[in-house]
Design a protein around this motif. Structure first.
Motif, PDB file in Angstrom:
ATOM      1  N   ALA A 128      -5.451   6.926   6.770  1.00 19.37           N
ATOM      2  CA  ALA A 128      -5.794   5.560   7.182  1.00 19.37           C
ATOM      3  C   ALA A 128      -6.518   4.865   6.028  1.00 19.37           C
ATOM      4  O   ALA A 128      -7.300   5.486   5.309  1.00 19.37           O
ATOM      5  CB  ALA A 128      -6.679   5.598   8.427  1.00 19.37           C
ATOM      6  N   LEU A 129      -6.228   3.587   5.898  1.00 18.28           N
ATOM      7  CA  LEU A 129      -6.752   2.816   4.771  1.00 18.28           C
ATOM      8  C   LEU A 129      -7.283   1.497   5.303  1.00 18.28           C
ATOM      9  O   LEU A 129      -6.580   0.785   6.019  1.00 18.28           O
ATOM     10  CB  LEU A 129      -5.584   2.622   3.817  1.00 18.28           C
ATOM     11  N   ALA A 130      -8.542   1.204   4.997  1.00 19.59           N
ATOM     12  CA  ALA A 130      -9.118  -0.076   5.420  1.00 19.59           C
ATOM     13  C   ALA A 130      -9.094  -1.026   4.222  1.00 19.59           C
ATOM     14  O   ALA A 130      -9.435  -0.625   3.105  1.00 19.59           O
ATOM     15  CB  ALA A 130     -10.555   0.134   5.886  1.00 19.59           C
ATOM     16  N   PHE A 131      -8.672  -2.270   4.454  1.00 15.80           N
ATOM     17  CA  PHE A 131      -8.674  -3.245   3.359  1.00 15.80           C
ATOM     18  C   PHE A 131      -9.308  -4.546   3.834  1.00 15.80           C
ATOM     19  O   PHE A 131      -9.441  -4.792   5.035  1.00 15.80           O
ATOM     20  CB  PHE A 131      -7.252  -3.499   2.828  1.00 15.80           C
ATOM     21  N   PHE A 157       0.822  -1.223   0.000  1.00 11.49           N
ATOM     22  CA  PHE A 157       0.000   0.000   0.000  1.00 11.49           C
ATOM     23  C   PHE A 157       0.855   1.272   0.000  1.00 11.49           C
ATOM     24  O   PHE A 157       0.323   2.368   0.052  1.00 11.49           O
ATOM     25  CB  PHE A 157      -0.924   0.011   1.230  1.00 11.49           C
ATOM     26  N   GLU A 158       2.178   1.091  -0.023  1.00 14.61           N
ATOM     27  CA  GLU A 158       3.122   2.216   0.031  1.00 14.61           C
ATOM     28  C   GLU A 158       2.899   3.058   1.288  1.00 14.61           C
ATOM     29  O   GLU A 158       2.780   4.288   1.242  1.00 14.61           O
ATOM     30  CB  GLU A 158       3.072   3.042  -1.262  1.00 14.61           C
ATOM     31  N   ALA A 159       2.824   2.347   2.407  1.00 17.04           N
ATOM     32  CA  ALA A 159       2.726   3.010   3.719  1.00 17.04           C
ATOM     33  C   ALA A 159       4.144   3.201   4.245  1.00 17.04           C
ATOM     34  O   ALA A 159       5.088   2.578   3.763  1.00 17.04           O
ATOM     35  CB  ALA A 159       1.924   2.149   4.674  1.00 17.04           C
ATOM     36  N   MET A 199      -0.557   5.056  -0.831  1.00 13.13           N
ATOM     37  CA  MET A 199      -1.073   5.669   0.384  1.00 13.13           C
ATOM     38  C   MET A 199      -0.327   6.956   0.781  1.00 13.13           C
ATOM     39  O   MET A 199      -0.952   7.978   1.066  1.00 13.13           O
ATOM     40  CB  MET A 199      -0.970   4.619   1.492  1.00 13.13           C
ATOM     41  N   THR A 200       0.997   6.896   0.794  1.00 13.77           N
ATOM     42  CA  THR A 200       1.764   8.047   1.283  1.00 13.77           C
ATOM     43  C   THR A 200       1.704   9.199   0.282  1.00 13.77           C
ATOM     44  O   THR A 200       1.419  10.341   0.655  1.00 13.77           O
ATOM     45  CB  THR A 200       3.218   7.614   1.558  1.00 13.77           C
ATOM     46  N   ALA A 201       1.919   8.893  -0.995  1.00 15.34           N
ATOM     47  CA  ALA A 201       1.896   9.960  -2.010  1.00 15.34           C
ATOM     48  C   ALA A 201       0.523  10.622  -2.072  1.00 15.34           C
ATOM     49  O   ALA A 201       0.417  11.808  -2.404  1.00 15.34           O
ATOM     50  CB  ALA A 201       2.274   9.382  -3.367  1.00 15.34           C
TER      51      ALA A 201
END
Ligand SMILES: Cc1ncc(COP(=O)(O)O)c(C=O)c1O
Length: 385
Positions: free
Chosen positions: A197-200, A62-64, A190-192
């Motif tokens: 917060a991201l729910a998957f 997710f690129e966290a 995600m970061t860019a």
């Protein structure tokens, strides 16, 4: 299901799982199915290292920024509840959209009913897109959260999260996204994108089993715990740890689910996200073109221009969507989902309430044969009216 049948309900849950996913998760669970992060014996240490590896893998997927900010939960609904309840301080205003699934709408409605928050729902256009300017225009001085679904489970439209994230970042408002329908179909940065917060969920296009999902957060976001219990660390303290992931994870982790999710990610990487996306878009385009050409069939959204996940909703002449679903299953061996798809406001706005529509959703094993079978069945059904 045998070869004469087609499963076209992947947006509900993928089926079947790739055999290697099932084989790998069962073999790993048989060898290492203990409680990670609890015991000091070798197997528990190995299990903990395995779980940390999956956190790292998800953070990079997710690129966290940090893998300790990957919190396991039961599914997207569970993760969204964790985030919404943990971020909704009393008195805040929340901005969301009319595209949301009940997993966002119901927590927001509940929090409004108990007097804790107010919220505004932004409209979407005829192709299923939210305009970032409408989000900006809905912000109030006390807006404390923006929550939006990345891809619609009815229309398949993928929202411009980067543009929405910029608005949220400029205003210092956390952005929570629901990737239940996008993770595994489209890349997520995600970061860019300034996502807080991201729910998957693990059981859709990430190809894992049911019962596993999670919440990934940016390092600077605090989410208050809403469930409390054992974490295997700091056991002397009666307070829930302040540090992540234990702050939001209480109780024994779902090891079988984590193993299956990891094996699902292996499979997603093996087939390749861009290659899989090209294949899905070719199939969606074929489905869209053929269905649109049938008299009496109304197709909602899913204009295959690259901004969609492979989900298409339609209605067939005056056939009740539930009847269409039953006929597709019973007469043609095709599994689809009919009704409101847990997204009642989308159907209100499409004018398809209260009966909804027939949703056809594609996945890792969908072929041209499945698409053509569905098109023929729908054409037959329309002609019979
Ligand atoms: C857009 C969207 N959000 C959330 C969910 C909930 O996912 P889960 O059932 O894994 O909690 C779904 C499931 O269909 C969905 O389509």
């Amino acid at each position: 299901m045998d070869e004469s049948q087609s499963y076209l309900d992947h947006a509900a849950t993928t089926f079947p799982r790739p055999p290697e996913v099932l084989d790998t998760m069962l073999a790993q669970f048989a060898a290492m199915g203990c409680s990670p992060g609890r015991g000091g014996y070798d197997m528990a240490v190995e299990a903990e290292a395995f779980v940390q590896g999956v956190r790292q893998r998800l953070a990079s997927f997710f690129e966290a920024v940090r893998s300790d900010r990957v919190v396991f939960a039961a599914n997207a609904t569970d993760a969204l509840n964790l985030a919404i309840f943990g971020l909704a301080r009393p008195g805040i205003h929340v901005v969301s959209t009319r595209l949301e699934h009940n997993s966002v709408l119901r927590p927001l409605y509940h929090l409004q009913q108990i007097g804790r928050i107010e919220y505004t729902l932004v409209d979407f256009d005829s192709r299923g897109f939210v305009d970032p300017d409408d989000i900006a225009a809905s912000l109030q001085p006390n807006t404390g959260l923006v929550v939006i679904n990345h891809a619609s489970n009815v229309l398949g439209s993928v929202q411009p999260i980067g543009a929405i994230g910029r608005i949220c970042a400029q205003n210092g408002i956390p952005l929570l996204i629901d990737t239940a329908q996008s993770a595994g179909h489209v890349p997520i940065h995600m970061t860019a994108w300034n996502v807080s917060a991201l729910a998957f969920t693990g059981h859709k296009a990430l190809l894992g089993p049911t019962g596993i999902g999670g919440l990934v957060t940016a390092p600077d976001v605090d989410i208050a715990p809403t469930r409390f219990g054992g974490t295997g660390v700091d056991s002397h303290s009666l307070s829930q740890p302040r540090f992540f992931p234990q702050r939001l994870e209480a109780g024994t982790l779902n090891m079988l689910g984590i193993m299956g999710l990891n094996a699902g990610l292996d499979y997603v990487e093996k087939i390749g996200l861009p290659e899989n996306r090209d294949r899905e878009m070719r199939l969606l385009s074929r489905l869209h073109q053929k269905l649109s050409a049938i008299e009496g069939v109304t197709v909602y959204g899913s204009f295959p221009d690259g901004r969609y996940v492979p989900v298409l909703s339609c209605n067939i002449a005056d056939v009740h969507p539930q009847d269409a679903g039953t006929i597709l299953d019973g007469d043609y061996g095709i599994a689809v989902r009919a009704g409101l798809h847990c997204a009642p406001l989308v159907h209100e706005d499409l004018g398809t309430s209260p009966h909804g529509a027939v949703r056809i959703s594609l996945g890792w094993n969908t072929t041209e044969t499945d698409i053509d079978r569905a098109v023929t069945a729908i054409a037959d059904m329309g002609a019979a009216r």
